[in-house]
Design an enzyme around this catalytic site. Structure first.
Site, PDB file in Angstrom:
ATOM      1  N   LYS A 194       0.843  -1.195   0.000  1.00  0.00           N
ATOM      2  CA  LYS A 194       0.000   0.000   0.000  1.00  0.00           C
ATOM      3  C   LYS A 194       0.883   1.251   0.000  1.00  0.00           C
ATOM      4  O   LYS A 194       2.006   1.207   0.481  1.00  0.00           O
ATOM      5  CB  LYS A 194      -0.846   0.033   1.282  1.00  0.00           C
ATOM      6  CG  LYS A 194      -1.987  -0.954   1.315  1.00  0.00           C
ATOM      7  CD  LYS A 194      -2.800  -0.798   2.585  1.00  0.00           C
ATOM      8  CE  LYS A 194      -3.930  -1.803   2.673  1.00  0.00           C
ATOM      9  NZ  LYS A 194      -4.963  -1.621   1.637  1.00  0.00           N
ATOM     10  N   ARG A 200     -10.206 -11.562   2.292  1.00  0.00           N
ATOM     11  CA  ARG A 200     -11.061 -12.626   1.742  1.00  0.00           C
ATOM     12  C   ARG A 200     -10.362 -13.979   1.799  1.00  0.00           C
ATOM     13  O   ARG A 200     -11.019 -15.019   1.915  1.00  0.00           O
ATOM     14  CB  ARG A 200     -11.500 -12.244   0.321  1.00  0.00           C
ATOM     15  CG  ARG A 200     -10.361 -12.086  -0.650  1.00  0.00           C
ATOM     16  CD  ARG A 200     -10.755 -11.333  -1.908  1.00  0.00           C
ATOM     17  NE  ARG A 200     -10.820  -9.881  -1.689  1.00  0.00           N
ATOM     18  CZ  ARG A 200     -11.174  -8.995  -2.622  1.00  0.00           C
ATOM     19  NH1 ARG A 200     -11.512  -9.395  -3.830  1.00  0.00           N
ATOM     20  NH2 ARG A 200     -11.189  -7.709  -2.336  1.00  0.00           N
TER      21      ARG A 200
HETATM   22  N1  BES Z   1      -8.116  -3.717   4.499  1.00  0.00           N
HETATM   23  C1  BES Z   1      -8.289  -3.343   3.156  1.00  0.00           C
HETATM   24  C2  BES Z   1      -9.599  -2.589   2.920  1.00  0.00           C
HETATM   25  C3  BES Z   1      -9.685  -1.227   3.554  1.00  0.00           C
HETATM   26  C4  BES Z   1      -9.228  -0.116   2.883  1.00  0.00           C
HETATM   27  C5  BES Z   1     -10.247  -1.080   4.808  1.00  0.00           C
HETATM   28  C6  BES Z   1      -9.315   1.137   3.471  1.00  0.00           C
HETATM   29  C7  BES Z   1     -10.335   0.178   5.382  1.00  0.00           C
HETATM   30  C8  BES Z   1      -9.864   1.283   4.712  1.00  0.00           C
HETATM   31  C9  BES Z   1      -8.276  -4.572   2.260  1.00  0.00           C
HETATM   32  O1  BES Z   1      -7.468  -5.607   2.671  1.00  0.00           O
HETATM   33  C10 BES Z   1      -7.774  -4.135   0.931  1.00  0.00           C
HETATM   34  O2  BES Z   1      -6.632  -3.789   0.852  1.00  0.00           O
HETATM   35  N2  BES Z   1      -8.645  -4.165  -0.083  1.00  0.00           N
HETATM   36  C11 BES Z   1      -8.302  -3.749  -1.381  1.00  0.00           C
HETATM   37  C12 BES Z   1      -8.798  -4.795  -2.341  1.00  0.00           C
HETATM   38  C13 BES Z   1      -8.255  -4.649  -3.736  1.00  0.00           C
HETATM   39  C14 BES Z   1      -6.767  -4.961  -3.745  1.00  0.00           C
HETATM   40  C15 BES Z   1      -8.992  -5.592  -4.636  1.00  0.00           C
HETATM   41  C16 BES Z   1      -8.965  -2.414  -1.626  1.00  0.00           C
HETATM   42  O3  BES Z   1     -10.091  -2.189  -1.183  1.00  0.00           O
HETATM   43  O4  BES Z   1      -8.324  -1.557  -2.262  1.00  0.00           O
HETATM   44 MN    MN Z   2      -5.476  -5.407   2.021  1.00  0.00          MN
END
Ligand code: BES
Ligand code: MN
Ligand code: ZN
Length: 495
Positions: free
Chosen positions: A273, A347
């Site tokens: 990230k 997931r």
């Molecule tokens: N934990 C994150 C989702 C999230 C993002 C929660 C911001 C709270 C605030 C999750 O693991 C994630 O990174 N999801 C990605 C999925 C994508 C890579 C398909 C997302 O939402 O960008």
């Molecule tokens: Mn994630």
């Protein structure tokens, strides 16, 4: 804070709070005080246009003719529409006006004839005071005495004080659960990691919850390749916590399973990230935090229901042992997954925990909570959590519980057209869909690990943390989900 209930007997000193309904008329005790104070209450009400609207407050300092330090008038609005959660919000604003007093007395001399019941409302007002008093200040070493809240004793006076006391026992159990959740979520990731999270849940054993902890060796034996792959890049050992509350008459009756995503820190893994706001990902274990807090609430109020709570706990880190984009893992269900993006890790964790929950407990209903997608925040902001379900009745029950508990849900569609996006060239599925409808394709992924169980998924990414604070919480963790699921269980699954 020590909270007690008593019949009405207005003390001459200290801080007093009076409830006022929306006709703007004071109750009999407040009228007496107003006389003693030479009309300073009614004059202040007029000067401030205070009409007793819900959550409206008016503070009168050291009213003349009395020895009181402070009188607070708090609006209850129309008593016919004063619900339990509305009463909690009233309690929360009361807390804000008396937080700096060592003790306070709330005089509820206007609740007679309230639709929801006098004792119940008094209990929820007290509950609201407690909910709002939560503060995560253990790491603030330099805070001055005057900045810290002081309220230690609260007396709630009303005619139905005995019934208020009885209903406060279960209200307070839920508040304990909310605090358990908020603590877990507020802690930084160097303090709460899979093993330390698991260790904290052991405290629930004293309230009768059976707590079991599975480590990586046990999970490897079970074939949980999807969950374990996420933890590959972490120095911390992944854990699975299983908490059982058997409160139904028949302890063998099939339970409700509640499953939580517990990513104690989500860097994204090799699909790293960006740095700004990455610290937020300490609360990526929010789903698991709610599951633990819910178990606490159910056990403390001795709910007449069998519930099993499961937390999949991992840390998603990038190092030489981390899984790579494109790796293929085999889940406990036997289905293979091409991990195209290591940041879609929640997931993967849930896939194995959902499967395990069904194999072992044959639940009649299964609900998971997860901070699963940023896309749900884009869609709903922090006002609703996303709801996905394979059963219309369950979706309706959860939506209704969300309305009652003031933790609202909005249902999203699901279907074949979204599921198709998960096709992989080399495995049974990949762990990401296309660029659109990211919350739905994530839910479709989870559904591939749901048998014919009644199931709902709550994407709580937008509501776990509130940086501005809410009526019931300081900026930070909200505990969203504990009151919602407690309500859902109380209304649909007990007795
Ligand atoms: N934990 C994150 C989702 C999230 C993002 C929660 C911001 C709270 C605030 C999750 O693991 C994630 O990174 N999801 C990605 C999925 C994508 C890579 C398909 C997302 O939402 O960008
Ligand atoms: Mn994630
Ligand atoms: Zn995550």
């Amino acid at each position: 804070m020590k909270i007690s209930f008593a019949k009405i007997s207005v003390p001459p000193q200290g801080a007093l709070v009076f409830g006022v309904t929306d006709n703007g008329k004071l109750g009999p005790e407040a009228v007496k005080l107003d006389k003693r104070a030479n009309g300073s209450l009614s004059r202040a009400m007029k000067a401030a246009s205070f009409k007793g609207k819900k959550e409206q407050t008016l503070e009168i300092l050291a009213p003349g003719g009395t020895k009181l330090d402070k009188v607070v008038l708090v609006g209850l609005g129309d008593l016919k529409s004063l619900s339990e959660t509305a009463a909690e919000r009233v309690g929360a604003v009361v807390y804000k006006s008396v937080a700096k007093e060592p003790s306070a007395t709330i005089v509820l001399d206007v609740l007679g004839g309230a639709a929801a019941g006098e004792g119940v409302l008094a209990a929820h007002i007290a509950g609201g005071v407690r909910i709002r008093s939560y503060r995560f200040d253990k790491y603030r070493t330099k805070e001055g005495k005057d900045e810290k809240p002081k309220l230690k004793t609260l007396v709630v006076q009303c005619a139905a004080s005995a019934s208020a006391k009885t209903s406060f026992a279960s209200v307070s159990a839920v508040v304990d659960g909310i605090f358990f959740t908020r603590d877990l979520i507020s802690e930084p990731a160097n303090v709460i990691y899979p093993a330390s999270f698991a260790a904290r849940t052991k405290a629930l054993a004293k309230d009768g919850v059976k707590v079991e902890i599975l480590g990586e060796a046990a999970m490897r034996k079970l074939g949980m390749g999807a969950l374990l792959g996420v933890g590959d890049g972490s120095a911390r050992e992944s854990q699975l916590v299983v908490m059982r509350w058997e409160g139904a008459k028949n302890k063998k009756a099939p339970p409700i399973a509640i499953v939580g995503k517990g990513v104690c820190f989500d860097t994204g893994g090799i699909s790293l990230k960006p740095p700004s706001g990455m610290w937020d990902m300490k609360w990526d274990m929010g789903g698991a935090g709610v599951v633990a807090g819910l178990m606490c609430a159910l056990a403390k109020r001795k709910a007449k229901v069998n519930v099993v709570g499961l937390c999949g706990l991992v840390e998603n880190m990038p190092d030489g042992a981390a899984q790579r984009p494109g790796d293929v893992v085999t889940s406990m269900s036997g289905q293979t997954i091409e991990v195209q993006n290591t940041d879609a890790e929640g997931r993967l964790v849930l896939a194995d925990v959902l499967w395990y929950a069904q194999e072992r407990f044959k639940p009649k209903t299964m609900i998971d909570l997860a901070t699963l997608t940023g896309a749900v925040i884009a869609a709903l902001s922090n006002h609703y959590a996303g709801l996905f379900a394979n059963d219309d009745d369950l979706a309706a029950q959860l939506t209704a519980a969300g309305q009652t508990a003031d933790e609202r849900l909005w249902r999203f569609p699901m279907g074949e057209e979204y599921d198709k996006e998960l096709r992989s060239l080399i495995a049974d599925m990949k762990n990401i869909g296309g660029p659109r409808a990211g919350s739905i394709t994530a839910a479709q992924f989870l559904q591939r690990f749901v048998k014919d169980t009644r199931w709902a998924h709550l994407d709580i990414a937008g509501v776990v943390w509130n940086e501005k604070g809410t009526v019931l919480s300081d900026p930070g963790s909200t505990g969203f989900g504990v009151r919602l699921l407690n309500r859902f269980i109380a209304d649909n699954c007990e007795g």
